[in-house]
Design a protein around this motif. Sequence first.
Motif, PDB file in Angstrom:
ATOM      1  N   GLY A 240      78.116  25.952 -73.277  1.00 39.64           N
ATOM      2  CA  GLY A 240      79.184  25.001 -73.011  1.00 39.64           C
ATOM      3  C   GLY A 240      80.415  25.207 -73.870  1.00 39.64           C
ATOM      4  N   ARG A 241      80.264  25.854 -75.011  1.00 40.07           N
ATOM      5  CA  ARG A 241      81.407  26.114 -75.887  1.00 40.07           C
ATOM      6  C   ARG A 241      82.179  27.349 -75.403  1.00 40.07           C
ATOM      7  N   MET A 242      83.454  27.378 -75.720  1.00 39.76           N
ATOM      8  CA  MET A 242      84.245  28.557 -75.391  1.00 39.76           C
ATOM      9  C   MET A 242      83.797  29.728 -76.254  1.00 39.76           C
ATOM     10  N   ARG A 243      83.717  30.913 -75.640  1.00 36.93           N
ATOM     11  CA  ARG A 243      83.257  32.105 -76.335  1.00 36.93           C
ATOM     12  C   ARG A 243      84.429  32.856 -76.951  1.00 36.93           C
ATOM     13  N   GLU A 244      84.110  33.751 -77.865  1.00 30.87           N
ATOM     14  CA  GLU A 244      85.138  34.617 -78.446  1.00 30.87           C
ATOM     15  C   GLU A 244      85.707  35.535 -77.361  1.00 30.87           C
TER      16      GLU A 244
END
Length: 469
Positions: A240-244
Amino acid sequence: MSDGVTIPAWLLVLIAALALWALYEHVLAPALRFLVTHPANQVIDELGERLRIGIRPFQRTKRQALIHSLLADRKVQAAAEQFARDKGVALPAALRRVERYAREIVPAFNAYFYFRIGYWIGRWIARSLYRVRIGYLDSEGIAKIGPGATVVFVMNHRSNMDYILTAYLAADQAALSYAVGEWARIWPLSALIRAMGAYFVRRDSKDELYRRVLERYIAMATEAGVPQALFPEGGLTRDGRMREPRLGVIDYMMRGFRMEGEHDLVFVPLGINYDRVLEDRSLLRVFDPSAASVGRVKALWNALAFAARNLRLMLKSEWYRFGYACVNFGAPVSMRAYCRERGVDFQRLAGEERRRETAALGEHLMRSVGLVVPVVPVPLMATVFVRNPERRLSALELKAEVGQLIARLERSAAHVYVPRRDLDYALDVGLRMLLMRHLVDENEGIYLARDKELPLLRYYANSIAHLLE
């Protein structure tokens, strides 16, 4: 004079074959080309005035001509020669490999299919599954983009629905070209995707020759002003978090940008969020060590079962759409302005310096995208339950918690989408979705997160977690 002429059977077959070939070459092939190109040309003429970013000559160029351009490209030729030396193969064999890669990558854009078929299919799918909304649009910044600029929509990647949603909402602006992964390289899906102007990429390919061919295609398209859409994360978020950001395609685009060239390169940050991501449970399986691997057949069966279950609910009039799908368009980032401000020219950079500046650009773009990720009802409600996993909350307490959360988000300049400008309605929508999916239990007006569903609640809360840090 009335005597017949006898000819060998093989000669008759040859004459018939030549006649059929002549019929195809001079009658059928031109007719088919007319049927394919005439509607597309009509659409291009009709859209000439309406589209903010017109269809570029590069997009109208025949696919075979683009493939030949790639084969003749000086840098591609040099890469083929290097490959032939390194692998000890003949140059013609290396060039055949280059042609195979070019045919795999280059799209076959058809304006009629994009705007008359693809658009309406995408619109129907998106609006059937979600309440689709544009939450925020930096109208002033977008209005300043020059008509000749190469526009790239750069966005977070939450679902495969992102492709459909973005193409549908941006259809009055431009015909977007996407990079699509290997999952779509199956017939007939591959032909349909190519007709939409998408190009295929092999994720994590270690083949240097393939990467050079892909690089040159993206650089050529960028230099020619083709509007594109880019997911810097390189794949769907799992937690759910934005990735690098992965920097390969960004680097290739910058190789097609020249400070004093004909086209400015403008990245438009685009944030996407959903009340329900169709693939959410599948994405979370990667964190479950006890989860059995799912092959293609099983995945297809699961998708069909999911569709059948929802169809059954529709027939019983018990089906609801999957909440809100919201898109925000942020402030455009002009590469001419960015490079002048930082005092860099990517065409003159190489080695570690280029990698450092490309990484800085990638971080800047992802930060810009993160700032415009919409805050929609389910992630709001999920955040409250994740923060209070063992606490029983009444509806009044939920409303108070969400109110505090919204105030904090607004102080950080986040874009909170409140449907109908009615907070009570927004809370009802988010809570109803969580109850329907059995992520939260309700007993006499008291709500409690289900222990086994906390990973899924965190998945949705994570979509806005960066706005609260």
